[in-house]
Design a protein around this motif. Structure first.
Motif, mmCIF file in Angstrom:
data_model
loop_
_atom_site.group_PDB
_atom_site.id
_atom_site.type_symbol
_atom_site.label_atom_id
_atom_site.label_comp_id
_atom_site.label_asym_id
_atom_site.label_seq_id
_atom_site.Cartn_x
_atom_site.Cartn_y
_atom_site.Cartn_z
ATOM 1 N N ILE A 12 0.837 -1.210 0.000
ATOM 2 C CA ILE A 12 0.000 0.000 0.000
ATOM 3 C C ILE A 12 0.868 1.255 0.000
ATOM 4 O O ILE A 12 2.051 1.218 0.354
ATOM 5 N N VAL A 13 0.239 2.348 -0.378
ATOM 6 C CA VAL A 13 0.870 3.658 -0.254
ATOM 7 C C VAL A 13 -0.207 4.637 0.228
ATOM 8 O O VAL A 13 -1.315 4.650 -0.300
ATOM 9 N N VAL A 14 0.134 5.377 1.275
ATOM 10 C CA VAL A 14 -0.794 6.357 1.857
ATOM 11 C C VAL A 14 -0.262 7.741 1.545
ATOM 12 O O VAL A 14 0.905 8.048 1.843
ATOM 13 N N VAL A 15 -1.098 8.572 0.942
ATOM 14 C CA VAL A 15 -0.651 9.882 0.467
ATOM 15 C C VAL A 15 -1.651 10.967 0.863
ATOM 16 O O VAL A 15 -2.779 10.675 1.244
ATOM 17 N N VAL A 16 -1.204 12.211 0.739
ATOM 18 C CA VAL A 16 -2.087 13.358 0.913
ATOM 19 C C VAL A 16 -2.417 13.913 -0.468
ATOM 20 O O VAL A 16 -1.523 14.333 -1.203
ATOM 21 N N LYS A 17 -3.699 13.881 -0.818
ATOM 22 C CA LYS A 17 -4.126 14.425 -2.114
ATOM 23 C C LYS A 17 -4.313 15.937 -1.989
ATOM 24 O O LYS A 17 -5.075 16.407 -1.149
#
Length: 216
Positions: A12-17
């Protein structure tokens, strides 16, 4: 555009859009999160879309880096096992400091949704819980910061429900009727942010929780 990555592993990759960026690829030439992540991973990298944020909304998102992880998280989303907390700046003050809004929403063909009777064809139940975090009183209007627990993910749900119940979001050019006549200093951006995301890791089962501050 530089990606703000909160967490990344093989699954997974968790990002701020950021605001103004699409959550997934479209037929236009606009920049989107999937394309940005593929640049980060390499052209052949796998990016699976699990949930979405409206283009003008800022906030935390998780993407799958392989099909198995994506399928597990999509299943968890359908089972309501993924928690999503938002913050919004609204005009007006809800009648209660905490509450639950339940409506039925129908998506129209012109990229807009409306509140509908529950017996309306294709109308879907929309539920959210809110809590007043802060209120500023002024002569012209009250400004309220809400924390919102989104229990269903309908089209423009938070924006539509808040407006329909008398406390529209600042900067919401779709549903805040005041903006057709006047604008305030708060109307430069849509004041809605996905500030917290929680889920179980698709491989390890570990509870993952990510938080950011709203930028308004």
């Amino acid at each position: 555009m530089a990606l703000k990555i909160l967490y990344e592993d093989k699954d997974i990759v968790v990002v701020v859009k950021p605001r103004g960026v699409l959550s997934q690829s479209s037929s236009s030439f606009e920049e989107d999160m999937v394309s940005l992540l593929k640049k980060h991973l390499g052209r052949d990298g796998y990016i699976g879309v699990i949930h979405r944020l409206d283009k003008p909304v800022y906030g935390v998102m998780v993407y799958g880096k392989n099909k198995k992880a994506t399928d597990i998280l999509c299943s968890d989303l359908k089972k309501k096992n993924i928690g999503k907390i938002y913050e919004a700046l609204v005009e007006g003050l809800p009648s209660e400091d905490t509450g639950r809004l339940t409506d039925f929403i129908k998506k129209e063909n012109n990229n807009i949704s409306r509140i509908a009777d529950k017996n309306t064809k294709d109308a879907k139940e929309a539920i959210l819980e809110y809590k007043v975090a802060e209120t500023k009183h002024s002569e012209s209007k009250d400004i309220t910061r809400l924390r919102i627990n989104l229990l269903t993910g309908r089209h423009y749900q938070i924006r539509l429900q808040c407006a329909a119940h008398g406390f529209p979001l600042f900067g919401d050019y779709k549903y805040n009727k005041r903006l057709a006549k006047e604008k305030s200093e708060y109307d430069k951006v849509l004041t809605l942010a996905a500030v917290e995301l929680s889920f179980n890791h698709p491989k390890t089962g570990e509870n993952m929780n990510f938080k950011i501050d709203a930028d308004f």
